[in-house]
Design an enzyme around this catalytic site. Sequence first.
Site, PDB file in Angstrom:
ATOM      1  N   CYS A  19      15.535   7.768   5.472  1.00  0.00           N
ATOM      2  CA  CYS A  19      14.236   6.393   5.164  1.00  0.00           C
ATOM      3  C   CYS A  19      15.078   6.462   3.102  1.00  0.00           C
ATOM      4  CB  CYS A  19      12.959   7.198   4.736  1.00  0.00           C
ATOM      5  SG  CYS A  19      13.247   9.361   4.129  1.00  0.00           S
ATOM      6  N   CYS A  23       2.513  -0.558  -4.537  1.00  0.00           N
ATOM      7  CA  CYS A  23       3.545  -2.147  -3.583  1.00  0.00           C
ATOM      8  C   CYS A  23       4.114  -2.132  -4.969  1.00  0.00           C
ATOM      9  CB  CYS A  23       2.822  -2.512  -3.939  1.00  0.00           C
ATOM     10  SG  CYS A  23       1.656  -2.499  -2.549  1.00  0.00           S
TER      11      CYS A  23
END
Length: 430
Positions: free
Chosen positions: A388, A89
């Site tokens: 993406c 993350c």
Amino acid sequence: MTATKALPVGFEVEVEVGPVAHGGHCVARHDGRVIFVRHSLPGERVRARITSDRGKAYALAEAVEVLRPSPDRVTPPCPYSGAGGCGGCDWQHADPAAVRRGKATVVREQLLRLGGLSTDQLDVLGLTENTEAEALPGGPLGWRTRVRYAVGDDGRAGFHPHRSSTVLPIDDCLLATDDIRQLGVLGRRYPDLAGIDVVSSSAGDHAVVLRPQGQAHVDVSDWPENLAVLDGGAHPAVARRGHNRVRENAAGRRWLVHADGFWQVHPAAATILSDAVIAEIDPRPGQTALDLYCGVGLFAGALGIQVGRHGKVYAVESDRAAADNARRNLRDVPAVVVSSGGVGGWLRKTQIDKLDAVVLDPPRTGAGAAVCKQLAALEPPVICYVACDPAALARDVKVLAGQGYRLTALRVFDAFPMTHHIECVATLRV
Ligand SMILES: C[S@@+](CC[C@H](N)C(=O)[O-])C[C@H]1O[C@@H](n2cnc3c(N)ncnc32)[C@H](O)[C@@H]1O
């Protein structure tokens, strides 16, 4: 001109933090050198520790102390997040709305810098300095339906810290779906494995792909029966027990996907992207369209239903297993013809004389200049580009602009909350 001194790894500097940059960090400067600082936010003052120095170009760092916090700073929900922690993350420390603003900023910046667009053009497209990426339903945690764990020398599964090959063992990942968290994969030791991929599908299937070190045999006899346990990372994986494909529900249909093949990771993303593409293209009965890099046929299916039996959708995919799944998934949609092979080779050979629309959804590297030029030579009035990687999208937008295509619509989706990853749907028209 004075040469900028290199910053040794481990050295700490105090910096004012500037805007968000592509890759999950913010830009700061120290002694004339650009430093990309993870775990910081725009407007903060932080003490940052250098983690890598790229010579004259830039250095990488992570914030180890926040001296003046941003109002957007929050306490990370995950204990593994932060300096030296899990590299999965990038934005646990930021309010989700601020993260979405940062993601839109990154797309804007890539289109300005690499795409050759002006701020006026981006403002007209609705990508202003205050735009937020669109949130997907379900919130920032519990969305990850596919998780790739690495296994450390001690046999424990975990994740790599940022740009590191070491493994940080973990007991839980808050991004994973409840399904994956409850499978019990993390409670065990895997002395012979290099990694484990876990899939929990929207239709309720589970699969675990074991990536052994060498020829290791892994005893799975006491694993839950409902898990399809697949051997090896080589594609297509061989089922050791159960099926090596999972079922997914999206865009009103059922899809078969190999457990280690491509499928959108967020459970809502496939339907949302498919709907976004169809809304932009508005395909009509009898038309001809392409779905390039089609995977298991998500966009080809939606296009094929709209163009009907008198239309045609040519879908192209290089992964043979995915192309086989696409054929099987779409055998009731007569308009769709699936080819397995590279997009470049297919475009060189195709004899299509009238093309109404193209959807392309390339891997992270983008379609590239050659494919963009081949595509433009077929003169489709509309190209819908699902991307993406915003840098690759921007480069391809620039090539297509040189071929007479201009960006007429752009949507940015936060399809990977808490990480720096983004999905865009960009529409280009002549
Ligand atoms: C981002 S995925 C998109 C898949 C699909 N559109 C979907 O949404 O599920 C990219 C796909 O392109 C395929 N691919 C990569 N390089 C390719 C190439 N040169 N030609 C054709 N397909 C390629 C990959 O195997 C992968 O399935």
